[in-house]
Design a protein around this motif. Structure first.
Motif, mmCIF file in Angstrom:
data_model
loop_
_atom_site.group_PDB
_atom_site.id
_atom_site.type_symbol
_atom_site.label_atom_id
_atom_site.label_comp_id
_atom_site.label_asym_id
_atom_site.label_seq_id
_atom_site.Cartn_x
_atom_site.Cartn_y
_atom_site.Cartn_z
ATOM 1 N N PRO A 1 0.831 -1.203 0.000
ATOM 2 C CA PRO A 1 0.000 0.000 0.000
ATOM 3 C C PRO A 1 0.871 1.261 0.000
ATOM 4 O O PRO A 1 1.927 1.277 0.630
ATOM 5 C CB PRO A 1 -0.802 -0.104 1.299
ATOM 6 N N THR A 2 0.403 2.272 -0.696
ATOM 7 C CA THR A 2 1.202 3.512 -0.779
ATOM 8 C C THR A 2 1.241 4.213 0.572
ATOM 9 O O THR A 2 0.191 4.499 1.150
ATOM 10 C CB THR A 2 0.572 4.468 -1.815
ATOM 11 N N PRO A 3 2.425 4.489 1.081
ATOM 12 C CA PRO A 3 2.505 5.233 2.350
ATOM 13 C C PRO A 3 2.244 6.719 2.100
ATOM 14 O O PRO A 3 2.131 7.145 0.949
ATOM 15 C CB PRO A 3 3.951 5.001 2.790
ATOM 16 N N LEU A 4 2.202 7.492 3.174
ATOM 17 C CA LEU A 4 2.059 8.942 3.054
ATOM 18 C C LEU A 4 3.292 9.481 2.311
ATOM 19 O O LEU A 4 4.420 9.147 2.664
ATOM 20 C CB LEU A 4 1.986 9.533 4.459
ATOM 21 N N LEU A 5 3.056 10.316 1.284
ATOM 22 C CA LEU A 5 4.181 10.812 0.483
ATOM 23 C C LEU A 5 4.339 12.323 0.620
ATOM 24 O O LEU A 5 3.365 13.031 0.888
ATOM 25 C CB LEU A 5 3.962 10.475 -0.996
ATOM 26 N N ASP A 6 5.529 12.794 0.396
ATOM 27 C CA ASP A 6 5.844 14.232 0.357
ATOM 28 C C ASP A 6 5.382 14.939 1.629
ATOM 29 O O ASP A 6 4.881 16.073 1.574
ATOM 30 C CB ASP A 6 5.214 14.889 -0.886
ATOM 31 N N ALA A 7 5.517 14.248 2.769
ATOM 32 C CA ALA A 7 4.990 14.797 4.020
ATOM 33 C C ALA A 7 6.090 15.120 5.028
ATOM 34 O O ALA A 7 5.800 15.498 6.156
ATOM 35 C CB ALA A 7 4.005 13.802 4.632
ATOM 36 N N ALA A 8 7.354 14.994 4.620
ATOM 37 C CA ALA A 8 8.447 15.249 5.577
ATOM 38 C C ALA A 8 8.417 16.702 6.044
ATOM 39 O O ALA A 8 8.080 17.600 5.269
ATOM 40 C CB ALA A 8 9.795 14.947 4.911
ATOM 41 N N GLU A 9 8.770 16.910 7.291
ATOM 42 C CA GLU A 9 8.954 18.287 7.795
ATOM 43 C C GLU A 9 10.140 18.889 7.058
ATOM 44 O O GLU A 9 11.131 18.194 6.815
ATOM 45 C CB GLU A 9 9.324 18.257 9.281
ATOM 46 N N ARG A 10 10.066 20.189 6.779
ATOM 47 C CA ARG A 10 11.172 20.832 6.052
ATOM 48 C C ARG A 10 12.510 20.671 6.787
ATOM 49 O O ARG A 10 13.554 20.508 6.178
ATOM 50 C CB ARG A 10 10.864 22.315 5.892
ATOM 51 N N GLY A 11 12.449 20.711 8.109
ATOM 52 C CA GLY A 11 13.698 20.644 8.873
ATOM 53 C C GLY A 11 14.194 19.227 9.091
ATOM 54 O O GLY A 11 15.251 19.018 9.693
ATOM 55 N N SER A 12 13.451 18.227 8.619
ATOM 56 C CA SER A 12 13.888 16.855 8.906
ATOM 57 C C SER A 12 14.968 16.424 7.915
ATOM 58 O O SER A 12 15.105 16.968 6.820
ATOM 59 C CB SER A 12 12.701 15.894 8.887
ATOM 60 N N ALA A 13 15.723 15.406 8.336
ATOM 61 C CA ALA A 13 16.875 14.961 7.531
ATOM 62 C C ALA A 13 16.416 14.328 6.228
ATOM 63 O O ALA A 13 15.456 13.542 6.211
ATOM 64 C CB ALA A 13 17.688 13.963 8.331
ATOM 65 N N ALA A 14 17.109 14.675 5.148
ATOM 66 C CA ALA A 14 16.878 14.016 3.861
ATOM 67 C C ALA A 14 18.058 13.104 3.537
ATOM 68 O O ALA A 14 17.888 12.010 3.012
ATOM 69 C CB ALA A 14 16.717 15.058 2.754
ATOM 70 N N LEU A 15 19.262 13.573 3.893
ATOM 71 C CA LEU A 15 20.475 12.860 3.493
ATOM 72 C C LEU A 15 21.475 12.824 4.642
ATOM 73 O O LEU A 15 21.546 13.783 5.431
ATOM 74 C CB LEU A 15 21.160 13.614 2.345
#
Ligand code: MCA
Ligand code: AMP
Length: 504
Positions: A159-173
């Motif tokens: 099932p597709t999880p929630l997408l594009d919902a990360a907080e701006r300040g959260s780690a990406a890399l």
């Protein structure tokens, strides 16, 4: 130099001010999704084997792949190591991971088991996406409990999880780099850092959706990934991926692919300069160089041969892009230009170190309070370890490094790491590793050693094996009677030159 350079405005012909949120994008992937929704049929990524894939396809494929990643138990905040050659599969899986809020750890494909082990033990990723049997085997040995997957993510759907919902300040890399000294540590870059840098480059380089980038830089360093791929997706433009640097192919693709942009390291421009078809670069809208100093003579050679005034810029893993020559106006050879929109820069101390601040600058290294305390000043500026100067008309130059670092072909090599591995060899009593200047590579890795039995460079390299990625291997060995040391016992590396020990 004042912290906000008045010359930054030279990057900005647009009337509206720099917006570090990239038009109020909630996060990095949401900024990409805007383009996927608006024009799904436009070309986005060209895979070396599969040809062109469109925006809509990437959007849809990333949804499917995010479902697969979620089904195997990955959830937002989990870390995933990624180490693979450039391909559409790599891009689609990377996009899927970021869209569902995973934190990606891009890792050099040349790393051997020892280097990989350090990253895995430090960052403790839950899964790894790797593309060679060797890497799968290494991971099984390092951490048998870790999920080792291939970048194609050929797994049952979920099932597709929630997408594009990360907080701006959260780690990406989390990107491993040795910073100024010591063992590689993970620079944690947030969605906000990546957004701010992409927006600064959009403005400064006039990057538009019609642009097409020839992207032969690897996608595991910030030059290829954070500048090339992120910029492509952020601007809704397109990129042709390559596995490695093939000047024949790249030069013929300038017209065959109707390309407008090329980003490379100085070694690539050096090889272009002597290529019979170099003139083909003329057709590009913009050629950018970075990751290492572009010699003024090489800049001039390319300009004479092609009319291209290569735009040199300066950046770091921890900060993404910092300073750039301007799109319009003079691009001054031997300088890196003016601070990019949003970037504050100051020169501190004697010799002057470049210190920076801005929405593009990371918050710190992964689980390294001590290193973080050392990396920032008390008033919050990041210490780059690069030495700089500023011309009377605002052009910044990098004049040296306070950190012990060799940059060869755009890859960073830490002499101490190489020395530590060489010291394990029974023939070596003492060793120092230095970077010697090279027209092609910028710098080459050279070892000076005191030995207790004869040993050749080939034998040394064989003994190093995969303890060090091949690009870190010394290319020459000079046997000396003693290493020059100062009264405190520190090796005086400036006295090691072209195989000789210079007098004090
Ligand atoms: C490959 N070799 C190297 C290097 N690359 N040796 C020293 N330095 C290197 N950079 C060695 C290999 O180990 C091998 O050695 C031999 O050269 C042939 O390998 P091959 O892969 O065929 O090399 P190449 O095609 O000639 O590669 C040169 C290259 C490549 C295209 C310039 O190094 C490259 O793509 N560099 C870009 C790195 C980059 O993206 N840096 C950005 C990081 P042997 O035969 O002995 O095994 S800095 C960054 O991201 C910051 C933010 C910034 O400012 O950009
Ligand atoms: P990395 O840690 O791999 O991101 O490498 C960053 C380092 O590359 C910087 O701290 C600089 O020393 C160097 N660097 C990047 N761009 C340039 C440039 N245009 N000229 C000189 N050095 C550069």
């Amino acid at each position: 130099m004042s912290s906000v350079s008045p010359h930054t405005s030279l990057h900005m012909p647009e009337r509206h001010p720099f917006d570090p949120t990239g038009g109020a994008a909630p996060n990095l992937t949401a900024s990409w999704a805007r383009h996927w929704e608006s024009n799904p049929d436009l070309d986005q990524i060209h895979d070396p084997d599969r040809g062109w894939l469109q925006r809509g396809e990437l959007a849809q494929e990333s949804v499917v792949r995010a479902g697969r990643l979620a089904r195997i138990g990955l959830s937002p905040g989990d870390r995933v190591l990624l180490s693979a050659e450039s391909s559409y599969d790599l891009v689609a899986s990377y996009v899927a991971a970021l869209r569902m809020g995973l934190v990606v750890i891009p890792t050099n494909t040349a790393y051997g088991a020892r280097e990989l082990k350090h990253v895995i033990q430090d960052a403790r990723p839950k899964a790894a996406l790797v593309d060679t049997p060797d890497k799968h085997a290494a991971i099984a040995e390092i951490d048998p409990g870790m999920l080792a997957l291939s970048p194609s993510l050929n797994l049952p759907d979920g099932p597709t999880p929630l997408l594009d919902a990360a907080e701006r300040g959260s780690a990406a890399l989390i990107c491993y780099t040795s910073g100024t000294t010591g063992q590689p540590k993970g620079a944690v870059l947030s969605h906000a850092n990546c957004l701010a840098s992409a927006e600064g480059l959009r403005i400064a380089w006039r990057w538009q959706s019609q642009d097409r980038l020839l992207l032969c830089l690897p996608l595991f360093h910030m030059h290829g990934l954070g500048v090339g791929l992120h910029g492509t997706l952020y601007n809704g433009s397109s990129a042709v991926l390559y596995r490695g640097f093939d000047p024949d192919r790249l030069l013929s693709d300038v017209s065959a692919q109707c390309a407008t942009l090329f980003f490379g390291v100085p070694t690539m421009y050096h090889r272009f300069a002597s290529h019979p078809s170099v003139k083909k670069l003329t057709a590009l809208r913009l050629c950018v160089s970075g990751s290492a100093p572009l010699p003024a003579t090489l800049h001039e050679k390319i300009e004479t041969a092609t009319g291209q005034r290569v735009l040199e810029r300066y950046g770091m893993t921890e900060t993404l892009m910092l300073v750039s020559n301007p799109h319009d106006g003079e691009r001054r050879p031997g300088t890196v230009g003016f601070p990019l929109p949003g970037v504050e820069l100051r020169l501190e101390g004697e010799p002057a170190e470049i210190q920076v601040r801005g929405p593009n600058v990371f918050n710190g290294y992964w689980e390294r309070p001590q290193a973080n305390a050392e990396a920032f000043t008390d008033d919050g500026w990041f210490k780059t370890g690069d030495l700089g100067s500023e011309d009377s008309d605002g052009f910044v130059s990098i004049v040296g490094r306070a950190k012990e670092l060799i940059i060869s072909g755009g890859y960073n090599i830490y002499p101490r790491e190489v020395e530590d591995v060489l010291r394990k060899h029974s023939a070596i009593d003492d060793v120092a590793v230095v970077g010697e200047s090279s027209d092609e590579w910028g710098e080459r890795v050279i070892a000076y050693a005191v030995v207790n039995e004869p040993v050749t460079i080939q034998e040394l390299r064989e003994a190093i094996g995969d303890e060090l990625a091949p690009f870190k291997h010394p290319r020459e060995l000079h046997i000396v009677n003693a290493l020059p040391r100062n009264a405190l016992g520190k090796v005086q590396k400036h006295r090691l030159d072209r195989g000789r020990v210079l007098p004090d």
